[in-house]
Motif scaffolding. Structure first.
Motif: not given
Length: 126
Positions: A49-54, A56-61, A74-83
């Motif tokens: 659970v915690k690795s998801i929060v950690f 996704t925060f660092w990726q967006e940062f 840039p939001h499209a890249w964030t969404d792609f990496i998140l998927c």
């Protein structure tokens, strides 16, 4: 945009995240030898659970502080990496929170082993 604000936000987030992780580590250290948790693998569940929060925060940062050279969306890249991340986290979640039919065969609180609820008068007389 406003890089100093994003850095300050990252510092504040990391301090609060570190304090929360420290408190959870203390809780884990206090309960790790409890016989009721021995077969539940709480450390893997916590990490899943915690690795998801950690992550996704660092990726967006990091995407937000990169200079926006040649990045139109840039939001499209964030969404792609998140998927992509979520497909990996789905495997981790499956390993941590696996389904086992035997987990549901245990009697609930206040039931006899045969699954019949106790009456208040029966349990008081024991």
């Amino acid at each position: 945009d406003n890089v100093p604000w994003k850095v300050l936000q990252g510092v504040i987030y990391n301090i609060s995240y570190g304090a929360a992780l420290y408190a959870l580590m203390l809780f884990y250290m206090a309960t790790r030898e409890h016989e009721g948790l021995a077969d539940k693998n709480p450390l893997l569940k916590f990490a899943a659970v915690k690795s998801i929060v950690f992550a996704t925060f660092w990726q967006e940062f990091f995407i937000s502080i990169f200079p926006e050279t040649h990045i139109e969306h840039p939001h499209a890249w964030t969404d792609f990496i998140l998927c992509v991340e979520m497909s990996l986290f789905a495997i981790l979640q499956h390993l941590a929170f696996h389904y086992s039919p035997k987990e549901f065969d245990r009697p609930s609180y206040g039931e006899e082993p045969g699954g019949v609820p106790q009456r208040a008068s029966e349990s008081a007389g024991r």
